[in-house]
Design an enzyme around this catalytic site. Structure first.
Site, PDB file in Angstrom:
ATOM      1  N   GLU A  45       0.717  -1.032   0.289  1.00 46.16           N
ATOM      2  CA  GLU A  45       0.003  -0.121   0.260  1.00 46.16           C
ATOM      3  C   GLU A  45       0.838   1.097  -0.045  1.00 46.16           C
ATOM      4  O   GLU A  45       1.781   1.444   0.773  1.00 46.16           O
ATOM      5  CB  GLU A  45      -0.581   0.002   1.154  1.00 46.16           C
ATOM      6  CG  GLU A  45      -1.454   1.526   1.551  1.00 46.16           C
ATOM      7  CD  GLU A  45      -2.532   1.519   2.708  1.00 46.16           C
ATOM      8  OE1 GLU A  45      -3.140   2.340   3.370  1.00 46.16           O
ATOM      9  OE2 GLU A  45      -2.182   0.660   3.645  1.00 46.16           O
ATOM     10  N   ARG A  49       0.987  10.341   0.222  1.00 46.56           N
ATOM     11  CA  ARG A  49       1.209  11.239   0.978  1.00 46.56           C
ATOM     12  C   ARG A  49       2.011  12.894   0.877  1.00 46.56           C
ATOM     13  O   ARG A  49       2.302  13.648   1.360  1.00 46.56           O
ATOM     14  CB  ARG A  49       1.733  10.967   2.236  1.00 46.56           C
ATOM     15  CG  ARG A  49       1.265  10.152   3.621  1.00 46.56           C
ATOM     16  CD  ARG A  49       1.571   9.374   4.515  1.00 46.56           C
ATOM     17  NE  ARG A  49       0.586   8.830   4.982  1.00 46.56           N
ATOM     18  CZ  ARG A  49       0.915   7.925   6.219  1.00 46.56           C
ATOM     19  NH1 ARG A  49       2.222   7.799   6.491  1.00 46.56           N
ATOM     20  NH2 ARG A  49       0.266   6.775   7.091  1.00 46.56           N
ATOM     21  N   THR A  72      -3.802   6.267   2.256  1.00 50.83           N
ATOM     22  CA  THR A  72      -3.803   7.651   2.422  1.00 50.83           C
ATOM     23  C   THR A  72      -4.715   8.997   1.778  1.00 50.83           C
ATOM     24  O   THR A  72      -4.430   9.860   0.974  1.00 50.83           O
ATOM     25  CB  THR A  72      -3.010   9.108   2.425  1.00 50.83           C
ATOM     26  OG1 THR A  72      -1.406   7.302   3.773  1.00 50.83           O
ATOM     27  CG2 THR A  72      -2.364   9.877   3.903  1.00 50.83           C
ATOM     28  N   LYS A 132     -10.336  -0.940   7.825  1.00 57.51           N
ATOM     29  CA  LYS A 132      -9.333  -0.551   8.559  1.00 57.51           C
ATOM     30  C   LYS A 132      -9.291   0.126   9.891  1.00 57.51           C
ATOM     31  O   LYS A 132     -10.042   1.234   9.685  1.00 57.51           O
ATOM     32  CB  LYS A 132      -8.441   0.708   7.770  1.00 57.51           C
ATOM     33  CG  LYS A 132      -7.376   1.128   8.421  1.00 57.51           C
ATOM     34  CD  LYS A 132      -6.825   1.868   6.738  1.00 57.51           C
ATOM     35  CE  LYS A 132      -5.416   2.746   7.655  1.00 57.51           C
ATOM     36  NZ  LYS A 132      -4.536   3.483   7.173  1.00 57.51           N
TER      37      LYS A 132
END
Length: 210
Positions: A45, A49, A72, A132
């Site tokens: 993953e 960012r 993200t 998650k």
């Protein structure tokens, strides 16, 4: 439409450890890919960012030997860019119904972040059963998981935040956990491919015992 992934992409949910890569040095991208592949953990993953996130998704996806997702992801626009770059799954830090619908309409698995019962129930209402738990370590993840396991019996979680090699086993042993996510494996990229591969193999060893 159900919350489960299309048949062609169910391999995401076959992995009990999902390495998270926050790429700050583009020179580490190939190191991460080679290390994960050689270590027997062909999934990653990539966090969106910074400026290197999206190019890393594209480069790793082009390899063809890794299941590459984008993490993200905060907006529909980011989700669109990630899928265009070749992401095969999407992970978000929070629950955004518009992002969930967009990704699922594209036929791609999404694992949105939740923390509170309200967010879990909102995710269930969207048809999701794989979520998650973030940030797990800050809020006593294992205790939260035990509380949720009794209430949301059809939901499984991927704790993220504070997961390390030394506490991986106890998280994977929890019946409410389908996978664990963390950055300790890809963080070894500064030491080279061998170090990433060793960290990946150590994580796989723990996962296969659970």
């Amino acid at each position: 439409m159900t919350g489960e992934p299309p048949v062609s992409l169910t391999s995401l949910f076959d992995h009990r450890v999902v390495p998270l890569a926050s790429v700050t040095d583009p020179g580490h991208v190939d190191v991460i890919g080679d290390g994960l592949a050689s270590g027997g953990l062909p999934v990653v993953e990539v966090a969106l960012r910074g400026e290197h996130g999206l190019p890393a998704v594209r480069r790793l996806a082009e390899r063809g030997d890794l299941l590459v997702g984008a993490g993200t992801v905060l907006t529909v626009a980011q989700a669109r860019e990630a899928l265009d770059a070749g992401a095969s799954f999407v992970v978000t830090p929070g629950l955004d119904a518009d992002v969930v619908r967009y990704v699922r309409d594209a036929g791609v698995p999404i694992v949105p972040g939740v923390l509170t019962p309200t967010e879990v129930q909102a995710a269930i209402a969207l048809g999701l059963t794989r979520l998650k738990l973030f940030p797990a370590g800050v809020f006593g993840g294992l205790r939260v998981l035990s509380a949720y396991a009794d209430v949301y019996r059809d939901v499984r979680f991927m704790p993220s935040g504070g997961i390390r090699q030394d506490n991986l086993a106890e998280h994977l042993a929890h019946p409410a956990v389908f996978a664990a996510s963390g950055s300790w494996i890809t963080a070894a990229a500064a030491q080279g491919v061998v170090a990433v591969g060793a960290a990946a193999r150590a994580a796989v060893s723990v996962a296969t015992d659970r």
